[in-house]
Write a protein that holds these residues in place. Structure first.
Motif, short mmCIF file in Angstrom:
data_model
loop_
_atom_site.label_atom_id
_atom_site.label_comp_id
_atom_site.label_asym_id
_atom_site.label_seq_id
_atom_site.Cartn_x
_atom_site.Cartn_y
_atom_site.Cartn_z
N UNK A 5 33.43 47.98 32.85
CA UNK A 5 32.47 46.95 33.02
C UNK A 5 32.04 46.55 34.28
N UNK A 6 30.63 46.44 34.37
CA UNK A 6 30.31 45.97 35.69
C UNK A 6 30.71 44.70 36.02
N UNK A 7 30.51 43.53 35.02
CA UNK A 7 30.86 42.41 35.31
C UNK A 7 32.53 42.31 35.70
N UNK A 8 33.30 43.21 35.06
CA UNK A 8 34.92 42.94 35.22
C UNK A 8 35.04 43.44 36.62
N UNK A 9 34.50 44.63 37.04
CA UNK A 9 34.64 45.51 38.17
C UNK A 9 34.42 44.45 39.34
N UNK A 10 33.40 43.43 39.16
CA UNK A 10 33.19 42.55 40.15
C UNK A 10 33.97 41.38 40.09
N UNK A 11 34.65 41.26 39.38
CA UNK A 11 35.89 40.13 39.43
C UNK A 11 35.51 39.04 38.60
N UNK A 12 34.67 39.20 37.48
CA UNK A 12 34.21 38.01 36.73
C UNK A 12 35.05 37.94 35.58
N UNK A 13 36.19 37.29 35.49
CA UNK A 13 37.07 37.50 34.23
C UNK A 13 36.78 36.05 33.44
N UNK A 14 37.48 36.07 32.45
CA UNK A 14 37.02 34.57 31.54
C UNK A 14 37.13 33.60 32.37
N UNK A 15 36.42 32.63 31.79
CA UNK A 15 36.34 31.41 32.60
C UNK A 15 35.87 31.47 33.92
N UNK A 16 35.33 32.52 34.50
CA UNK A 16 34.84 32.67 35.97
C UNK A 16 35.92 33.05 36.79
N UNK A 17 37.00 33.32 36.32
CA UNK A 17 38.11 33.66 37.30
C UNK A 17 37.66 34.95 38.02
N UNK A 18 38.32 34.88 39.37
CA UNK A 18 38.13 36.00 40.44
C UNK A 18 38.73 37.22 40.03
N UNK A 19 40.18 37.06 39.45
CA UNK A 19 41.00 38.12 39.18
C UNK A 19 41.92 37.84 37.98
N UNK A 263 48.19 29.01 43.32
CA UNK A 263 47.46 28.32 44.64
C UNK A 263 46.03 28.91 44.64
N UNK A 264 45.89 30.14 44.25
CA UNK A 264 44.85 30.65 44.83
C UNK A 264 43.45 30.11 43.78
N UNK A 265 43.98 29.56 42.77
CA UNK A 265 42.98 28.77 42.01
C UNK A 265 41.97 29.20 40.95
N UNK A 266 41.72 30.63 41.04
CA UNK A 266 40.68 30.92 40.30
C UNK A 266 41.30 32.33 39.70
N UNK A 267 42.39 32.34 39.05
CA UNK A 267 43.10 33.43 38.33
C UNK A 267 43.24 33.38 37.09
N UNK A 268 42.94 34.45 36.28
CA UNK A 268 43.13 34.38 34.99
C UNK A 268 44.50 34.89 34.39
N UNK A 269 45.52 34.05 34.12
CA UNK A 269 46.81 34.77 33.72
C UNK A 269 46.90 34.67 32.22
N UNK A 270 47.15 35.91 31.81
CA UNK A 270 47.09 36.31 30.31
C UNK A 270 48.13 37.35 30.17
N UNK A 271 48.55 37.36 28.76
CA UNK A 271 49.26 38.51 28.33
C UNK A 271 48.60 39.96 28.40
N UNK A 272 49.29 40.99 28.44
CA UNK A 272 48.44 42.20 28.57
C UNK A 272 47.69 42.21 27.12
#
Length: 288
Positions: A5-19, A263-272
Motif C-alpha cells: 500500500x502506498x501509505x505504508x510504503x511511505x512510512x505512515x504506520x498507525x498513529x502516524x509512526x514513521x516505521x 528514543x526514535x520517538x515515532x516507531x510503532x511497536x507491535x506483535x507480528x
C-alpha cells in the motif's frame, strides 16, 4: 507478491509512526536436527543448551519487555509448549503473541504436504489445549518451506507468515499467480542473533566459526539496521533466540537496542499478528 500500500510504503504506520518494529523471538528450546535424529538424547549437555532458552532466558526477556513496554511475538515449536507449559502461558498472560514454529522444528521442505498438515494440526491442538487458542502466525523452521506450505497455512486458518527474505515490508503471498490473504512479514539474517552470538560444540555450530562477535559490534550492527529501516519507513522484525541472546551480558545488548529504538520517538511497536492485521486492512482500503 503484490505491491505494498502506498501509505505504508511511505512510512505512515498507525498513529502516524514513521516505521514499525515487530520484535520476534524463536523459542526453539532443544528442538531441531539433533532432536529429529534422536542424537540429542545422547548429549545431555547439548540438550541443556537448548533448554536454557525456555527455562532460564525466556523469563528474563519477558521482564525486559515489560520494563520497555514493548510487545513481541514468540515463534515456538509445540513440543516446547508441551514441555514448558507454564513458561509459555506466561508469554500470553503478559500480553505477547505465541506463534507456530513446527512441532519439533521440522524442515518443511523435507515433508510432504500430508506430513506438513499433520505437524500443523498436531501443533495447533497443543496451542489450543495449553494456551487456549491456536496460532495465527507461522515462521518456518530452518528458513525455508515447501511450495505447498502457503496453501496449507491458509487452509489451517493462519493469517500471516514471517519466513521469507525478499522484502523489508509486508506483502501478500500469491498462490498460482493469485494474491491471497496470507501476509508475509519478512525477516532477515542481518537481525538473527545466531549470526553474531551463537557458538556450540559437539557438533560445532555454526560450522567453521571459532568465536562470537564483539558485543559492541553486534549492537552497532543491529542499531544501524534499525536506523536504515526507520529512515525508509519500513517494518523491521527480528530472528532472536532466548537461548542465544537471553543471557546476562547479551540481555544488556537487547536493553540498549530497545532504548535506541524507543528514543526514535515515532516507531510503532507491535506483535507480528497486529502488523499483519493492520496490513490486511490497508490492502482492503487500497483495493476498495
Amino acid at each position: 507478491m503484490t505491491p505494498p500500500p502506498a501509505d505504508a510504503a511511505a512510512g505512515r504506520w498507525p498513529d502516524g509512526a514513521r516505521s514499525a518494529v515487530a520484535l520476534a523471538f524463536d523459542v526453539d528450546g532443544p528442538t531441531g536436527d539433533a532432536m529429529l535424529s534422536g542424537a540429542i538424547w545422547r548429549k545431555p549437555g547439548y540438550f541443556s543448551l537448548g533448554a536454557y532458552g525456555p527455562y532460564r532466558a525466556l523469563p528474563r526477556i519477558l521482564d525486559l519487555l515489560d520494563d520497555a513496554g514493548v510487545p513481541a511475538t514468540f515463534f515456538t515449536p509445540a513440543w516446547v509448549v508441551e514441555t514448558w507449559p507454564d513458561a509459555c502461558r506466561a508469554v500470553v498472560d503478559r500480553g505477547h503473541e505465541m506463534a507456530h514454529h513446527g512441532y519439533r522444528h521440522e524442515r518443511y521442505w523435507d515433508l510432504t504436504p500430508t506430513q506438513q498438515a499433520d505437524v500443523i494440526a498436531r501443533s495447533q491442538k497443543i496451542f489450543e489445549d495449553v494456551l487456549g487458542t491456536p496460532a495465527v502466525g507461522f515462521r518456518t523452521p530452518s528458513g525455508d518451506w515447501h511450495p505447498d506450505t502457503p496453501r496449507l497455512l491458509l487452509d489451517a486458518g493462519f493469517t500471516y507468515s514471517s519466513s521469507m527474505r525478499g522484502d523489508d515490508r509486508p506483502y501478500l503471498h500469491e498462490i498460482d499467480g493469485t494474491p491471497t490473504s496470507l501476509v508475509e512479514i519478512p525477516g532477515r539474517w542481518d537481525l538473527d542473533d545466531y549470526a553474531s552470538l551463537a557458538y556450540t560444540r559437539n557438533p560445532d555450530y555454526p560450522s567453521g566459526q571459532d568465536r562470537i562477535a564483539g558485543y559492541e559490534l553486534t549492537l552497532d550492527n543491529w542499531t544501524r539496521e534499525f536506523d536504515g529501516h526507520h529512515a525508509e519507513g519500513l517494518c523491521m522484525t527480528t530472528l532472536f533466540h532466548p537461548k542465544v541472546s537471553g543471557k546476562p551480558g547479551r540481555l544488556l545488548l537487547l536493553e540498549r537496542l530497545l532504548a535506541h529504538m524507543r528514543d526514535a520517538g515515532d516507531v510503532w511497536f507491535a506483535t507480528c499478528r497486529d502488523v499483519a492485521a493492520w496490513w490486511t486492512g490497508q490492502e482492503a482500503v487500497q483495493h476498495a
